[in-house]
Design a protein around this motif. Structure first.
Motif, short mmCIF file in Angstrom:
data_model
loop_
_atom_site.label_atom_id
_atom_site.label_comp_id
_atom_site.label_asym_id
_atom_site.label_seq_id
_atom_site.Cartn_x
_atom_site.Cartn_y
_atom_site.Cartn_z
N GLU A 59 0.83 -1.21 0.00
CA GLU A 59 0.00 0.00 0.00
C GLU A 59 0.86 1.26 0.00
O GLU A 59 0.63 2.19 -0.78
N SER A 62 2.58 1.61 -3.37
CA SER A 62 1.59 1.98 -4.39
C SER A 62 1.24 3.45 -4.31
O SER A 62 1.16 4.14 -5.33
N ASN A 63 1.03 3.93 -3.10
CA ASN A 63 0.70 5.35 -2.92
C ASN A 63 1.86 6.24 -3.39
O ASN A 63 1.64 7.27 -4.03
N LYS A 66 2.16 6.30 -7.22
CA LYS A 66 1.12 7.17 -7.78
C LYS A 66 1.48 8.64 -7.57
O LYS A 66 1.38 9.47 -8.49
N TYR A 71 7.11 3.84 -12.05
CA TYR A 71 6.99 2.40 -11.87
C TYR A 71 7.92 2.00 -10.74
O TYR A 71 9.04 2.50 -10.66
N ARG A 97 7.09 -7.44 -7.23
CA ARG A 97 5.83 -6.82 -7.63
C ARG A 97 6.13 -5.59 -8.48
O ARG A 97 6.99 -4.79 -8.14
N ILE A 99 4.58 -2.22 -9.73
CA ILE A 99 3.53 -1.24 -9.43
C ILE A 99 3.63 -0.13 -10.47
O ILE A 99 4.71 0.38 -10.74
N SER A 102 0.01 4.59 -11.79
CA SER A 102 -1.36 4.82 -11.29
C SER A 102 -1.49 4.35 -9.85
O SER A 102 -2.50 4.58 -9.20
N GLY A 103 -0.45 3.66 -9.35
CA GLY A 103 -0.50 3.09 -8.01
C GLY A 103 -1.07 1.68 -8.00
O GLY A 103 -1.11 1.03 -6.97
N LYS A 104 -1.47 1.18 -9.14
CA LYS A 104 -2.05 -0.17 -9.24
C LYS A 104 -0.95 -1.22 -9.45
O LYS A 104 0.05 -0.96 -10.11
N LEU A 105 -1.20 -2.38 -8.89
CA LEU A 105 -0.30 -3.51 -9.09
C LEU A 105 -0.49 -4.02 -10.51
O LEU A 105 -1.59 -4.42 -10.89
N ILE A 106 0.58 -3.98 -11.30
CA ILE A 106 0.52 -4.44 -12.69
C ILE A 106 0.70 -5.95 -12.75
O ILE A 106 0.06 -6.63 -13.53
#
Length: 147
Positions: A59, A62-63, A66, A71, A97, A99, A102-106
């Motif tokens: 989290e 990811s934040n 974003k 990346y 991982r 990321i 956009s902060g989304k997990l790719i």
């Protein structure tokens, strides 16, 4: 197209691994300030890796990805659920991982090369690292990316 990629070689807190997350966020800021668009951390960093599985870095990373529009490739160990379902305990994947900005997990890559049993005992304590099963490639704004 020119893309700056940052390869971070951080100090690791082995006894208090959750401190690695705070450090990782600072490294992301430093790399982004120097125009890096892809920021790569080493295998297992910021974790959790060898300690307890009492925190997640996902989290926070990811934040930050974003916020900075970058990346981030970050490592951890994660429970290998398929082994749990078979009643085999303490089996994990050593994963990276990816990321996105956009902060989304790719996507997640679980290392396909297994550890030797003596390596597991020395580095991982009670954890057994199972091999992953796929070599994945993910589309990004800068081309395809694999771990």
């Amino acid at each position: 197209m020119k893309v700056i990629v940052a390869a971070v070689q951080p100090q690791t807190y082995r006894e208090h691994e959750e401190k690695n997350v705070t450090s990782a966020l600072k490294y992301i800021d430093e790399a982004a300030d120097k125009s890096a668009k892809i920021i790569c951390f080493p295998e297992g960093y910021p974790g959790p890796y060898r300690g307890t599985m009492m925190y997640s870095a996902l989290e926070a990373l990811s934040n930050k990805a974003k916020e900075r529009g970058v990346y981030v490739i970050a490592g951890c160990v994660e429970k290998a659920e398929k082994y749990e379902k078979l009643g085999i305990k303490n089996v994990f994947f050593l994963s990276s991982r990816i990321i996105g900005p956009s902060g989304k997990l790719i996507g997640t890559y679980s290392r396909v090369q297994p550890n030797m049993p003596e390596v597991d005992r020395f580095l991982m304590g009670e954890k057994i690292i199972a091999p992953g099963e796929e070599l994945n490639v993910y589309k990004t704004d800068y081309g395809n990316l694999g771990c």
